[in-house]
Design a protein around this motif. Structure first.
Motif, PDB file in Angstrom:
ATOM      1  N   ARG A 149      53.709  67.435 -28.983  1.00  0.00           N
ATOM      2  CA  ARG A 149      54.706  67.741 -27.951  1.00  0.00           C
ATOM      3  C   ARG A 149      56.121  67.613 -28.498  1.00  0.00           C
ATOM      4  NH1 ARG A 149      51.959  64.787 -22.739  1.00  0.00           N
ATOM      5  NH2 ARG A 149      50.071  66.070 -22.756  1.00  0.00           N
ATOM      6  N   LEU A 150      56.354  66.593 -29.308  1.00  0.00           N
ATOM      7  CA  LEU A 150      57.660  66.430 -29.945  1.00  0.00           C
ATOM      8  C   LEU A 150      57.950  67.622 -30.857  1.00  0.00           C
ATOM      9  CD1 LEU A 150      60.156  64.696 -30.431  1.00  0.00           C
ATOM     10  CD2 LEU A 150      58.872  63.480 -32.205  1.00  0.00           C
ATOM     11  N   ALA A 151      56.969  68.040 -31.633  1.00  0.00           N
ATOM     12  CA  ALA A 151      57.138  69.196 -32.521  1.00  0.00           C
ATOM     13  C   ALA A 151      57.458  70.451 -31.700  1.00  0.00           C
ATOM     14  CB  ALA A 151      55.881  69.398 -33.364  1.00  0.00           C
ATOM     15  N   PHE A 152      56.782  70.607 -30.546  1.00  0.00           N
ATOM     16  CA  PHE A 152      57.034  71.756 -29.684  1.00  0.00           C
ATOM     17  C   PHE A 152      58.482  71.755 -29.182  1.00  0.00           C
ATOM     18  CE2 PHE A 152      57.357  73.488 -25.378  1.00  0.00           C
ATOM     19  CZ  PHE A 152      56.968  74.798 -25.599  1.00  0.00           C
ATOM     20  N   LEU A 153      58.961  70.607 -28.680  1.00  0.00           N
ATOM     21  CA  LEU A 153      60.340  70.508 -28.184  1.00  0.00           C
ATOM     22  C   LEU A 153      61.350  70.819 -29.289  1.00  0.00           C
ATOM     23  CD1 LEU A 153      60.161  67.345 -25.896  1.00  0.00           C
ATOM     24  CD2 LEU A 153      60.451  69.728 -25.179  1.00  0.00           C
ATOM     25  N   ARG A 154      61.112  70.298 -30.462  1.00  0.00           N
ATOM     26  CA  ARG A 154      62.024  70.560 -31.585  1.00  0.00           C
ATOM     27  C   ARG A 154      62.024  72.042 -31.952  1.00  0.00           C
ATOM     28  NH1 ARG A 154      60.705  65.085 -35.002  1.00  0.00           N
ATOM     29  NH2 ARG A 154      62.274  63.805 -33.939  1.00  0.00           N
ATOM     30  N   LYS A 155      60.832  72.669 -31.989  1.00  0.00           N
ATOM     31  CA  LYS A 155      60.752  74.084 -32.346  1.00  0.00           C
ATOM     32  C   LYS A 155      61.468  74.941 -31.306  1.00  0.00           C
ATOM     33  CE  LYS A 155      57.606  77.913 -33.375  1.00  0.00           C
ATOM     34  NZ  LYS A 155      58.619  78.848 -32.995  1.00  0.00           N
ATOM     35  N   VAL A 156      61.234  74.678 -30.039  1.00  0.00           N
ATOM     36  CA  VAL A 156      61.891  75.456 -28.982  1.00  0.00           C
ATOM     37  C   VAL A 156      63.410  75.299 -29.077  1.00  0.00           C
ATOM     38  CG1 VAL A 156      62.217  75.626 -26.481  1.00  0.00           C
ATOM     39  CG2 VAL A 156      59.912  75.468 -27.431  1.00  0.00           C
TER      40      VAL A 156
END
Length: 166
Positions: A149-156
């Protein structure tokens, strides 16, 4: 990033920059001593030679606009336009100038502070600094957020920041 605006309450006795320069005991809203709008207000007051007290402790626009409508403060500083535009349209506040060295396309007829008054090199640097004090928005997550989820937020966030229209 849009510069800060100096706004006067429409029920305040001041209608122009000249009125402010002649006045004594102007009250301006502020949040905290190091907040961008508080610093911008102090920079504008210095450049214009205003007798202005910055009243600290306001927590967001709602309390500021309420205090302005009740006459508890005379002026405020906000980044424009955003929610500030709503108050202008409601007739609560009138923008006087940009706390900047150039006008901004949102209100192209509104002067920059340096169009109103000659400033020293030091004051001009402080006015320019005000533009960098307008922060972005934070994205917060709770401690222990799963890595995916952290990786997703950073990518977005990175994808949005990389867009040409952003």
């Amino acid at each position: 990033v849009t510069p800060f605006l100096m706004l006067v309450g429409t029920n305040a006795p001041y209608k122009s920059v000249e009125d402010l320069q002649r006045a004594q005991g102007i009250k301006c809203s502020g949040t905290a001593p190091g907040a961008g709008e508080t610093i911008a207000a102090a920079v504008a007051a210095d450049a214009l030679g205003l007798d202005m007290q910055i009243v600290l402790g306001f927590r967001g626009g709602g309390p500021v606009w309420l205090a302005m409508s009740k006459g508890e403060i005379d002026v405020c500083v906000f980044p424009g336009p955003g929610p500030t535009q709503i108050q202008i349209e409601k007739g609560t506040a009138k923008p006087l100038f940009w706390i900047a060295t150039e006008t901004d396309p949102y209100f192209p007829d509104l002067p920059a502070l340096t169009d109103i008054v000659s400033v020293s090199d030091e004051q001009e640097k402080m006015i320019d600094l005000c533009g960098s004090l307008i922060g972005g928005k934070l994205i917060l997550a709770p401690p222990g957020i799963p890595e995916d989820r952290l990786a997703f937020l950073r990518k977005v966030s990175d994808d949005i920041a990389a867009r040409a229209d952003f």
